[in-house]
Design an enzyme around this catalytic site. Structure first.
Site, PDB file in Angstrom:
ATOM      1  CE1 TYR A  16      -3.603   2.637   0.664  1.00  0.00           C
ATOM      2  CE2 TYR A  16      -2.271   3.331   2.538  1.00  0.00           C
ATOM      3  CZ  TYR A  16      -3.331   3.546   1.670  1.00  0.00           C
ATOM      4  OH  TYR A  16      -4.101   4.675   1.817  1.00  0.00           O
ATOM      5  CG  ASP A  45       5.710   3.913   0.715  1.00  0.00           C
ATOM      6  OD1 ASP A  45       6.043   4.636   1.674  1.00  0.00           O
ATOM      7  OD2 ASP A  45       4.512   3.703   0.390  1.00  0.00           O
ATOM      8  CE  LYS A  52       1.069   4.649   8.532  1.00  0.00           C
ATOM      9  NZ  LYS A  52       1.128   4.131   7.171  1.00  0.00           N
TER      10      LYS A  52
HETATM   11  C1  LIG Z   1       0.474   4.705   5.862  1.00  0.00           C
HETATM   12  C2  LIG Z   1       1.180   4.507   4.579  1.00  0.00           C
HETATM   13  C3  LIG Z   1       1.023   5.388   3.495  1.00  0.00           C
HETATM   14  C4  LIG Z   1       0.032   6.509   3.512  1.00  0.00           C
HETATM   15  O1  LIG Z   1       0.306   7.446   4.499  1.00  0.00           O
HETATM   16  P1  LIG Z   1      -0.873   8.424   4.983  1.00  0.00           P
HETATM   17  O2  LIG Z   1      -0.192   9.319   5.964  1.00  0.00           O
HETATM   18  O3  LIG Z   1      -1.922   7.544   5.583  1.00  0.00           O
HETATM   19  O4  LIG Z   1      -1.352   9.141   3.774  1.00  0.00           O
HETATM   20  C5  LIG Z   1       1.812   5.187   2.382  1.00  0.00           C
HETATM   21  N1  LIG Z   1       2.699   4.186   2.317  1.00  0.00           N
HETATM   22  C6  LIG Z   1       2.868   3.322   3.330  1.00  0.00           C
HETATM   23  C7  LIG Z   1       3.895   2.243   3.221  1.00  0.00           C
HETATM   24  C8  LIG Z   1       2.108   3.453   4.489  1.00  0.00           C
HETATM   25  O5  LIG Z   1       2.269   2.571   5.473  1.00  0.00           O
END
Ligand SMILES: *Cc1c(COP(=O)(O)O)cnc(C)c1O
Length: 432
Positions: free
Chosen positions: A145, A240, A268
């Site tokens: 994701y 990511d 995060k």
């Molecule tokens: C949480 C997450 C996102 C999205 O971040 P948001 O702050 O919720 O927009 C993108 N990539 C990864 C790997 C994530 O865990």
């Protein structure tokens, strides 16, 4: 069953205000029983809901709170900063401070740009990859994701190395055509896609530690393979690290596996519980971002001083000696106790973990590395276990596809107690 009277009332009200009663879908408790718990307070590893039920929290706001709730150092730094106002839309010293703190402790990027969410970080990084390479297509993996930007809300189409199809209404198929979706842990699939679309692929984006659809830990060899094929084909490797950054090591999975990606996104933990995201790369690549370069990206609240302050306070703690070894040791001991119990009893259950991330799998497999290996039926077991755990005062993210997080506030004593309660919960689940 715990009393959820007040949460229920609040949820009924919320349903008239927000679609599905929530401002982010996974909060809606769709995959577990009952209404979502409305949380009124958190402190350390504990949270309290509006019915005054107390829980040990392993959701930790889905990862950001690596120091636990209401950490005094983070709170004090936020309070101090607030005295001077909340936002200026002009540069502040705090941005320099957080930028410097990160860059001087991270050998994988030369420059960073702060944004306000993980989604924004990844979306901007993808634009940068396309702007830098002059290519349009990207490769992503089924089971990773990357936030909710259009080009990433794409799932696998039929057959190998075909274009993806949108996984959300509102994403034009013409956009999803630019995203190739491949299974994780499958070198042949990557080779095939590259030989087919070689000169059209801007980047391969991966969660180096996929943790949004179960915990699909990849081998180091596979990640090294991706590095190699990217280099050979002029494709950028995009890690990511919105979850893994500052979680498995200060510089995330890049540091853990010692692999140099071309672009990295963070989110995060970086904001200390306030909304911050970031992306970074070498000077050469980052110089393509506006106002230096022609890849446009901007943000009214980017680098917000209060959020920077929270990030500075939190990341300063993460930089202390042995922070990550200690996080990992406590997590491993916790997970080890539960796995040992499940093994002795012969339960089809295993907790997978890396660093201070863990995931509950109803499986006997040694390893689960791709989305297709997760049994959909096992989510019924998760649902039952979730209800038992809530009754015991243990709060996890309300979906069997989500991982759990151990924070610095989860002490050995707390984790020992939770492990014992967790084993009881497994006994109840498997023996009735
Ligand atoms: C949480 C997450 C996102 C999205 O971040 P948001 O702050 O919720 O927009 C993108 N990539 C990864 C790997 C994530 O865990």
């Amino acid at each position: 069953m715990i009393n959820r009277q007040n949460s229920e009332q609040l949820f009924n009200k919320a349903k008239n205000l927000f679609p599905g009663g929530v401002n982010s879908p996974v909060r809606a408790f769709k995959s577990v029983d009952g209404v979502p718990l409305f949380i009124k307070k958190g402190d350390g590893c504990r949270i309290w809901d509006e019915d005054d039920n107390e829980f040990i929290d392993f959701c930790c706001s889905w990862g950001p709170l690596i120091l636990g709730h209401n950490n005094p150092k983070v709170r004090t730094k936020i309070e101090e900063t607030l005295q001077n106002g909340t936002s200026f839309g002009a540069p502040t010293k705090l941005e320099n401070e957080l930028g410097d703190l990160i860059l001087s402790n991270n050998r994988f990027i030369d420059k960073i740009r702060f944004v306000s969410s993980g989604t924004e970080a990844v979306m901007s990084g993808i634009r940068l990859a396309r702007g830098f390479t002059g290519r349009d297509k990207i490769i992503k993996f089924d089971g990773c994701y990357h936030g909710h930007a259009d080009s990433l809300l794409v799932k696998a189409g039929s057959g190998l190395a075909t274009f993806g199809t949108s996984s959300s209404a509102g994403v034009p198929e013409s956009f999803s055509k630019e995203t190739i979706v491949l299974p994780l842990n499958d070198e042949a699939a990557v080779n095939e896609a590259i030989s087919k679309y070689k000169d059209e692929i801007a980047c391969i984006i991966i969660e180096p530690i996929p943790a949004n659809n179960g915990l699909l830990i990849q081998t180091k060899e596979y990640l090294q393979f991706l590095r190699k094929v990217c280099t050979e084909n002029g494709i950028l490797l995009f890690f990511d690290e919105v979850i893994s950054g500052f979680r498995v090591a200060f510089s995330g999975a890049a540091e853990l596996y010692d692999i140099q990606p071309d672009i990295i996104s963070y989110g995060k933990i970086i904001g200390g519980g306030l909304p911050v995201g970031a992306y970074g790369a070498s000077n050469e690549i980052m110089n393509h971002i506006s106002p230096m370069g022609n890849v446009y990206q901007a943000g009214t609240l980017s680098g917000n001083p209060v959020a920077m302050a929270a990030g500075i306070a939190q990341l300063s703690e993460c930089l202390k000696n042995d922070f990550y070894t200690d996080q990992e040791a406590r997590t491993q001991a916790f997970v080890g106790k539960i796995n040992a119990h499940a093994a002795v009893k012969g339960y089809t259950f295993e907790m997978f973990s890396i660093g201070s991330i863990f995931w509950l799998a109803f499986s006997d497999s040694e390893a689960i590395r791709s989305a297709a290996e997760i049994r959909a039926e096992s989510m019924e077991d998760f649902k039952k276990l979730y209800a038992i755990l809530l009754d015991k005062g243990i709060y996890l993210g309300p979906s069997g596809y989500e991982v759990g997080f151990v924070s610095a506030a989860h002490t050995v004593e707390v984790l020992d107690q939770v492990a014992a309660d967790f084993c009881d919960a497994l006994d109840t689940l498997f023996q009735g």
